[in-house]
Scaffold this active site. Sequence first.
Site, PDB file in Angstrom:
ATOM      1  N   ASP A  30      14.327  56.268  22.381  1.00 58.55           N
ATOM      2  CA  ASP A  30      15.761  55.965  22.480  1.00 58.55           C
ATOM      3  C   ASP A  30      16.054  54.803  23.428  1.00 58.55           C
ATOM      4  O   ASP A  30      17.204  54.371  23.535  1.00 58.55           O
ATOM      5  CB  ASP A  30      16.569  57.215  22.866  1.00 58.55           C
ATOM      6  N   ASP A  88      15.521  56.399  32.914  1.00 56.31           N
ATOM      7  CA  ASP A  88      15.847  57.813  33.124  1.00 56.31           C
ATOM      8  C   ASP A  88      15.090  58.296  34.360  1.00 56.31           C
ATOM      9  O   ASP A  88      13.943  57.891  34.556  1.00 56.31           O
ATOM     10  CB  ASP A  88      15.397  58.643  31.928  1.00 56.31           C
ATOM     11  N   HIS A 114      10.231  55.713  25.896  1.00 56.95           N
ATOM     12  CA  HIS A 114      10.796  56.721  25.001  1.00 56.95           C
ATOM     13  C   HIS A 114      11.606  55.986  23.942  1.00 56.95           C
ATOM     14  O   HIS A 114      12.285  54.999  24.239  1.00 56.95           O
ATOM     15  CB  HIS A 114      11.663  57.732  25.770  1.00 56.95           C
ATOM     16  N   HIS A 118      10.355  60.016  36.015  1.00 60.07           N
ATOM     17  CA  HIS A 118      10.625  60.556  34.686  1.00 60.07           C
ATOM     18  C   HIS A 118       9.333  61.176  34.151  1.00 60.07           C
ATOM     19  O   HIS A 118       8.379  61.372  34.911  1.00 60.07           O
ATOM     20  CB  HIS A 118      11.161  59.424  33.796  1.00 60.07           C
ATOM     21  N   HIS A 120      23.940  57.624  29.669  1.00 63.10           N
ATOM     22  CA  HIS A 120      22.896  58.493  29.121  1.00 63.10           C
ATOM     23  C   HIS A 120      23.391  59.946  29.066  1.00 63.10           C
ATOM     24  O   HIS A 120      22.689  60.890  29.419  1.00 63.10           O
ATOM     25  CB  HIS A 120      21.614  58.395  29.976  1.00 63.10           C
TER      26      HIS A 120
END
Lengths: 306, 306
Positions: free
Chosen positions: A67, A211, A65, A140, A269
């Site tokens: 970010d 994540d 991802h 995730h 996060h």
Amino acid sequence: MTELKITFLGTGSARPTPRRGVASVYVQLGGDAVQFDCGEGSQMQILRAGVRASRLVAMAITHFHGDHVNGLPGALGTMGLNGYEDGLTLIGPAGIDRYLAVLADLQILRPAFPVRVVENDEAVLLDTGAFTITGVRLRHRLPTHGYVLREHDLPGRFDLERARALGIPPGPKYGQLQRGESVTLDSGVVITPDQVLGPARPGRSVAYISDTRPSDRVVEAVHGVDVLIHEATYLHSLAPHARERGHSTVREAAEIARAAGVKRLFLTHISSKHPNNKELLAEATPIFEATEVAEDLMAVDVPLPA
Amino acid sequence: MTELKITFLGTGSARPTPRRGVASVYVQLGGDAVQFDCGEGSQMQILRAGVRASRLVAMAITHFHGDHVNGLPGALGTMGLNGYEDGLTLIGPAGIDRYLAVLADLQILRPAFPVRVVENDEAVLLDTGAFTITGVRLRHRLPTHGYVLREHDLPGRFDLERARALGIPPGPKYGQLQRGESVTLDSGVVITPDQVLGPARPGRSVAYISDTRPSDRVVEAVHGVDVLIHEATYLHSLAPHARERGHSTVREAAEIARAAGVKRLFLTHISSKHPNNKELLAEATPIFEATEVAEDLMAVDVPLPA
């Protein structure tokens, strides 16, 4: 004593805000460092934090991802411009080869130093001789791994009084014994390391888990670590949202820390929906007392146990 | 009066420093905006500058060196998260399709809004109805284009005294005439726009020229623009370095501005070797007086001529 220091470069989720940049953590053990995730702007945060990209031996990207990875081309480009020459181990998701190949082909990034690519896996991904990095599969929305950095076990403490009592002359023989070698005294007596060294001391450990939905796999992988850095994107009042987006809530992160028996938990996060750390701590600490909320540029020392 | 405002987001070269981020300029004309180049961190600079990514109708990437493009995936990702829904025209070098395709395939970036890709060329690359963007080929180490943004010509001034003298009643007929339509008075007399409007006024213009060796092509393309933003990576004492790296010196940028008869020159893409603006101006202003050194977050209004 070898210093183990964690510097949070970005502690926000999804998009940068003035308070929280996107995901990135710098962990230094002695002269070497590792960066977990490389969100946009992490190279600027390295400048602000006063830590050194030149110490990096590895970058590890949890997943694709934006970010978590958009700072990578710039970070590697700048390291090259700054004369970085060591080999860098780049750990990341399957496809990272293709990503680097396209960046090179378009001339966006042609690293000026050797890059060794290692794909994320549930295995030891790097062993520097001083520490290992092991992957753990997360839950995730796309393939994602967390990491556990474990310092190698350290030799036991040298018992100076005992060494003197055994008649070992101060000097190079002390060093040999500390390194685990036997020595022979002038008298012909052989001294083995176990006669002067205490038991080996376990090395320190830092886990970076982002994540993910809460995972038993994580509980097992991070069991007893000194520091658990765990994503906690939302307060539990937004649990449905966390579930839908493949994230953990603060409560869930605290439950993982408790179940794994870690020493300290750092929440990261954090969604911009939750600007108030007190709210986060109020949810976490009843479950896991030793919780802190990470902030950009926060530095944490991880001492050896006394 | 429609406002034309330039906001410098990043004015450094190669790598970000605490003072100068990497290349990016935001230009707003009325309600619409265009971003030239998208270096890492430009989305954070947009937050700091207090301008709005939601106004962007186009991003234009001069070339595929990392310091001009590494902010793009994050910028587009964040725009999507923030609910941007308009179509964005993405102007950039050949290969930009492939770049976007790989980012999408790896899930790094899947823009949440329509993106229309236009490859850099010496042509009108965008016409919004209010302004055009035209490309100009530059002389760098890989295919690179600069851009000239030209506001469409504006209708001439409405001569109120003349309108009254002609017996036109104040009200909607004024608007029709201003829009270039003829009107018929109650008396049956027809009034044509040229009777009450002065000559059409040329629109304003801003050129963004980075990165390049000095170029006659540029002199021609930017002739007479209101604002020339030109790279000036090095002082002329480093001319051999500029030549080798495909850049311009301060003196060369000033010579281009003078030869092109522009109104104002802003130097950008400044090397961190040159922290002292006075030195830059001392080299430029003897050649071209109306020179300024761009700084991150500097905002410049470009008024219509009186």
